[in-house]
Design a protein around this motif. Sequence first.
Motif, PDB file in Angstrom:
ATOM      1  N   ILE A 171      30.368  35.566  50.612  1.00  0.00           N
ATOM      2  CA  ILE A 171      31.738  35.310  51.057  1.00  0.00           C
ATOM      3  C   ILE A 171      32.018  33.840  51.343  1.00  0.00           C
ATOM      4  O   ILE A 171      33.171  33.454  51.476  1.00  0.00           O
ATOM      5  CB  ILE A 171      32.072  36.157  52.303  1.00  0.00           C
ATOM      6  CG1 ILE A 171      31.076  35.879  53.424  1.00  0.00           C
ATOM      7  CG2 ILE A 171      32.098  37.627  51.953  1.00  0.00           C
ATOM      8  CD1 ILE A 171      31.341  36.670  54.677  1.00  0.00           C
ATOM      9  N   LEU A 172      30.994  33.005  51.426  1.00  0.00           N
ATOM     10  CA  LEU A 172      31.199  31.565  51.593  1.00  0.00           C
ATOM     11  C   LEU A 172      30.939  30.806  50.296  1.00  0.00           C
ATOM     12  O   LEU A 172      30.916  29.580  50.281  1.00  0.00           O
ATOM     13  CB  LEU A 172      30.315  31.014  52.713  1.00  0.00           C
ATOM     14  CG  LEU A 172      30.631  31.535  54.118  1.00  0.00           C
ATOM     15  CD1 LEU A 172      29.705  30.894  55.144  1.00  0.00           C
ATOM     16  CD2 LEU A 172      32.088  31.273  54.480  1.00  0.00           C
ATOM     17  N   THR A 201      33.314  26.779  44.903  1.00  0.00           N
ATOM     18  CA  THR A 201      34.271  26.206  45.847  1.00  0.00           C
ATOM     19  C   THR A 201      35.669  26.758  45.594  1.00  0.00           C
ATOM     20  O   THR A 201      35.943  27.362  44.550  1.00  0.00           O
ATOM     21  CB  THR A 201      34.312  24.670  45.724  1.00  0.00           C
ATOM     22  OG1 THR A 201      34.676  24.319  44.389  1.00  0.00           O
ATOM     23  CG2 THR A 201      32.948  24.067  46.038  1.00  0.00           C
ATOM     24  N   LEU A 202      36.565  26.562  46.545  1.00  0.00           N
ATOM     25  CA  LEU A 202      37.949  27.008  46.393  1.00  0.00           C
ATOM     26  C   LEU A 202      38.596  26.278  45.219  1.00  0.00           C
ATOM     27  O   LEU A 202      38.410  25.076  45.041  1.00  0.00           O
ATOM     28  CB  LEU A 202      38.734  26.759  47.675  1.00  0.00           C
ATOM     29  CG  LEU A 202      38.276  27.550  48.901  1.00  0.00           C
ATOM     30  CD1 LEU A 202      39.014  27.067  50.154  1.00  0.00           C
ATOM     31  CD2 LEU A 202      38.479  29.046  48.704  1.00  0.00           C
ATOM     32  N   THR A 203      39.347  27.009  44.440  1.00  0.00           N
ATOM     33  CA  THR A 203      39.937  26.442  43.230  1.00  0.00           C
ATOM     34  C   THR A 203      41.458  26.455  43.224  1.00  0.00           C
ATOM     35  O   THR A 203      42.076  25.729  42.442  1.00  0.00           O
ATOM     36  CB  THR A 203      39.463  27.237  41.994  1.00  0.00           C
ATOM     37  OG1 THR A 203      39.971  28.580  42.083  1.00  0.00           O
ATOM     38  CG2 THR A 203      37.939  27.259  41.916  1.00  0.00           C
ATOM     39  N   GLY A 204      42.066  27.319  44.024  1.00  0.00           N
ATOM     40  CA  GLY A 204      43.512  27.444  44.012  1.00  0.00           C
ATOM     41  C   GLY A 204      44.043  28.402  42.974  1.00  0.00           C
ATOM     42  O   GLY A 204      45.252  28.637  42.880  1.00  0.00           O
ATOM     43  N   THR A 205      43.159  29.000  42.169  1.00  0.00           N
ATOM     44  CA  THR A 205      43.597  29.965  41.161  1.00  0.00           C
ATOM     45  C   THR A 205      43.997  31.277  41.838  1.00  0.00           C
ATOM     46  O   THR A 205      43.210  31.815  42.615  1.00  0.00           O
ATOM     47  CB  THR A 205      42.488  30.227  40.139  1.00  0.00           C
ATOM     48  OG1 THR A 205      42.038  28.975  39.599  1.00  0.00           O
ATOM     49  CG2 THR A 205      42.989  31.116  39.007  1.00  0.00           C
ATOM     50  N   PRO A 206      45.176  31.801  41.562  1.00  0.00           N
ATOM     51  CA  PRO A 206      45.598  33.051  42.212  1.00  0.00           C
ATOM     52  C   PRO A 206      44.924  34.262  41.595  1.00  0.00           C
ATOM     53  O   PRO A 206      44.394  34.212  40.479  1.00  0.00           O
ATOM     54  CB  PRO A 206      47.110  33.072  41.962  1.00  0.00           C
ATOM     55  CG  PRO A 206      47.278  32.330  40.666  1.00  0.00           C
ATOM     56  CD  PRO A 206      46.222  31.240  40.694  1.00  0.00           C
ATOM     57  N   GLY A 207      44.955  35.363  42.361  1.00  0.00           N
ATOM     58  CA  GLY A 207      44.443  36.626  41.845  1.00  0.00           C
ATOM     59  C   GLY A 207      43.468  37.275  42.790  1.00  0.00           C
ATOM     60  O   GLY A 207      43.002  36.664  43.759  1.00  0.00           O
ATOM     61  N   GLN A 212      42.369  33.835  49.165  1.00  0.00           N
ATOM     62  CA  GLN A 212      41.552  32.691  48.746  1.00  0.00           C
ATOM     63  C   GLN A 212      40.070  33.019  48.671  1.00  0.00           C
ATOM     64  O   GLN A 212      39.341  32.417  47.888  1.00  0.00           O
ATOM     65  CB  GLN A 212      41.772  31.517  49.697  1.00  0.00           C
ATOM     66  CG  GLN A 212      43.109  30.814  49.518  1.00  0.00           C
ATOM     67  CD  GLN A 212      43.222  29.594  50.424  1.00  0.00           C
ATOM     68  OE1 GLN A 212      43.091  29.687  51.641  1.00  0.00           O
ATOM     69  NE2 GLN A 212      43.464  28.440  49.826  1.00  0.00           N
ATOM     70  N   ALA A 213      39.599  33.960  49.455  1.00  0.00           N
ATOM     71  CA  ALA A 213      38.176  34.302  49.420  1.00  0.00           C
ATOM     72  C   ALA A 213      37.752  34.772  48.039  1.00  0.00           C
ATOM     73  O   ALA A 213      36.596  34.606  47.648  1.00  0.00           O
ATOM     74  CB  ALA A 213      37.857  35.370  50.454  1.00  0.00           C
ATOM     75  N   GLY A 214      38.682  35.348  47.277  1.00  0.00           N
ATOM     76  CA  GLY A 214      38.371  35.819  45.942  1.00  0.00           C
ATOM     77  C   GLY A 214      37.942  34.715  45.006  1.00  0.00           C
ATOM     78  O   GLY A 214      37.307  34.980  43.980  1.00  0.00           O
ATOM     79  N   THR A 234      34.404  34.952  39.154  1.00  0.00           N
ATOM     80  CA  THR A 234      34.858  35.372  40.466  1.00  0.00           C
ATOM     81  C   THR A 234      36.096  36.227  40.222  1.00  0.00           C
ATOM     82  O   THR A 234      36.423  36.571  39.080  1.00  0.00           O
ATOM     83  CB  THR A 234      35.208  34.165  41.355  1.00  0.00           C
ATOM     84  OG1 THR A 234      36.315  33.453  40.780  1.00  0.00           O
ATOM     85  CG2 THR A 234      34.013  33.222  41.464  1.00  0.00           C
ATOM     86  N   TYR A 235      36.806  36.584  41.279  1.00  0.00           N
ATOM     87  CA  TYR A 235      38.044  37.327  41.068  1.00  0.00           C
ATOM     88  C   TYR A 235      39.076  36.491  40.325  1.00  0.00           C
ATOM     89  O   TYR A 235      40.030  37.046  39.771  1.00  0.00           O
ATOM     90  CB  TYR A 235      38.644  37.764  42.400  1.00  0.00           C
ATOM     91  CG  TYR A 235      37.927  38.913  43.066  1.00  0.00           C
ATOM     92  CD1 TYR A 235      37.798  40.147  42.415  1.00  0.00           C
ATOM     93  CD2 TYR A 235      37.400  38.778  44.335  1.00  0.00           C
ATOM     94  CE1 TYR A 235      37.142  41.200  43.020  1.00  0.00           C
ATOM     95  CE2 TYR A 235      36.748  39.840  44.951  1.00  0.00           C
ATOM     96  CZ  TYR A 235      36.623  41.049  44.288  1.00  0.00           C
ATOM     97  OH  TYR A 235      35.972  42.091  44.896  1.00  0.00           O
ATOM     98  N   THR A 236      38.903  35.161  40.287  1.00  0.00           N
ATOM     99  CA  THR A 236      39.956  34.293  39.775  1.00  0.00           C
ATOM    100  C   THR A 236      39.552  33.340  38.652  1.00  0.00           C
ATOM    101  O   THR A 236      40.410  32.893  37.894  1.00  0.00           O
ATOM    102  CB  THR A 236      40.521  33.423  40.925  1.00  0.00           C
ATOM    103  OG1 THR A 236      39.449  32.626  41.472  1.00  0.00           O
ATOM    104  CG2 THR A 236      41.106  34.294  42.034  1.00  0.00           C
ATOM    105  N   ASP A 237      38.279  33.024  38.540  1.00  0.00           N
ATOM    106  CA  ASP A 237      37.846  32.001  37.592  1.00  0.00           C
ATOM    107  C   ASP A 237      36.555  32.417  36.897  1.00  0.00           C
ATOM    108  O   ASP A 237      35.785  33.228  37.422  1.00  0.00           O
ATOM    109  CB  ASP A 237      37.587  30.661  38.305  1.00  0.00           C
ATOM    110  CG  ASP A 237      38.800  30.096  39.010  1.00  0.00           C
ATOM    111  OD1 ASP A 237      39.538  29.303  38.395  1.00  0.00           O
ATOM    112  OD2 ASP A 237      39.020  30.460  40.201  1.00  0.00           O
ATOM    113  N   ALA A 238      36.333  31.814  35.739  1.00  0.00           N
ATOM    114  CA  ALA A 238      35.054  31.970  35.046  1.00  0.00           C
ATOM    115  C   ALA A 238      34.365  30.614  35.005  1.00  0.00           C
ATOM    116  O   ALA A 238      35.025  29.564  34.942  1.00  0.00           O
ATOM    117  CB  ALA A 238      35.256  32.495  33.627  1.00  0.00           C
ATOM    118  N   TYR A 239      33.028  30.637  35.046  1.00  0.00           N
ATOM    119  CA  TYR A 239      32.215  29.430  34.983  1.00  0.00           C
ATOM    120  C   TYR A 239      31.223  29.591  33.838  1.00  0.00           C
ATOM    121  O   TYR A 239      30.530  30.604  33.756  1.00  0.00           O
ATOM    122  CB  TYR A 239      31.484  29.203  36.305  1.00  0.00           C
ATOM    123  CG  TYR A 239      32.426  29.002  37.464  1.00  0.00           C
ATOM    124  CD1 TYR A 239      32.823  27.719  37.836  1.00  0.00           C
ATOM    125  CD2 TYR A 239      32.941  30.089  38.166  1.00  0.00           C
ATOM    126  CE1 TYR A 239      33.706  27.519  38.888  1.00  0.00           C
ATOM    127  CE2 TYR A 239      33.831  29.903  39.211  1.00  0.00           C
ATOM    128  CZ  TYR A 239      34.212  28.617  39.576  1.00  0.00           C
ATOM    129  OH  TYR A 239      35.103  28.428  40.598  1.00  0.00           O
TER     130      TYR A 239
END
Length: 349
Positions: A171-172, A201-207, A212-214, A234-239
């Motif tokens: 979660i962190l 890290t936090l990205t600002g991508t919604p979803g 924001q934890a997503g 993650t719930y919002t981005d791919a790496y």
Amino acid sequence: MPVQAGSPRSGLRGRLLAAGGALGAALVLGCALPAGAEEATAAPSTRCQVTDPALAELSGLVVMGEQMLALNDGGDQLAVHLLDGACQVVDVHTAAIDPYDPEDLAVGADGTVWVADTGDNNANRPTVALLALRPDGRNSVYRLTYPDGPHDAEALLLAPDGTPYIVTKEILGASSVYRPAAELVDGGTVALAQVAGVGITLTGTPGGPVGQAGQLLVTGGAVSADGRHVALRTYTDAYVWPLTGSDIPAALAGQAERIPLPASPQGEAISFSADNATLVVASEGLPSDVTVVPLTAVAIAAAPPAAEGPVPSFADLTSSGLSPISSALIAAAVATVVVWISGKLRRRP
């Protein structure tokens, strides 16, 4: 030890609240921060929609040519679904295994379907499991223990040499990467060893279902069939990282290219396409869009040359009898964010 029955469907709320006091460094020592997103070569597009109630909690996906293998989260019986090009279920392979909380899916070079029964929202499982479904009908249960206590994990990375890696959902944003410390034993228990870390890290991508934890929670993973890329989502981005050989820890220690994903209710599934040129992602909830997301030009250019040798096709898999039917640092603000998130949690993020 028998496979544990009954998947927990709650518990992350408590973990989020507890995390409010766990301030300080949120990165695993030595892991590289993901790079900023690069413009993709084309816009994401919807391949098809999953509408079958049996896949209302779709969490694992592997593209096999024009078809796909899909895994539903939870359930009292292990089942792998075969989808056609229109996302319709055309076959189901079940196994006499009662899973605890299956989360991700991968297919080995020999056609073995690997299921990561690693979900643990309450962080209280004494063991987790890898479940192997082989083309010849033999099924295996491999139990695993973490060296540092229970973790929730939803991502499985199967290296080209067949080594499985489990990536935790933290979660962190400080996820740990584990692999078996010894040869797997069918019906037995083997220790896991931590071999890498990934800092999100936090990205600002919604979803996603948890605000924001997503943006920090790793929910799925994949390795391209040509062995040139490894991906986490993650719930919002791919790496996406370039992969050389089967050294996934070395790959994850490098710089990742971040690709923002289209907003979805609870995105957990990720795969590479059959031609390895795009990502294919999906979410829990019905209907669920199966979305094709092009790799960035930077990610493609960073990949090493393709390895020689044939890549197994879906035809190879099914012909051998898969189915009897078809033959960052977080400051004090984290505490406030986490408590706010906890009040917005769904039944199960």
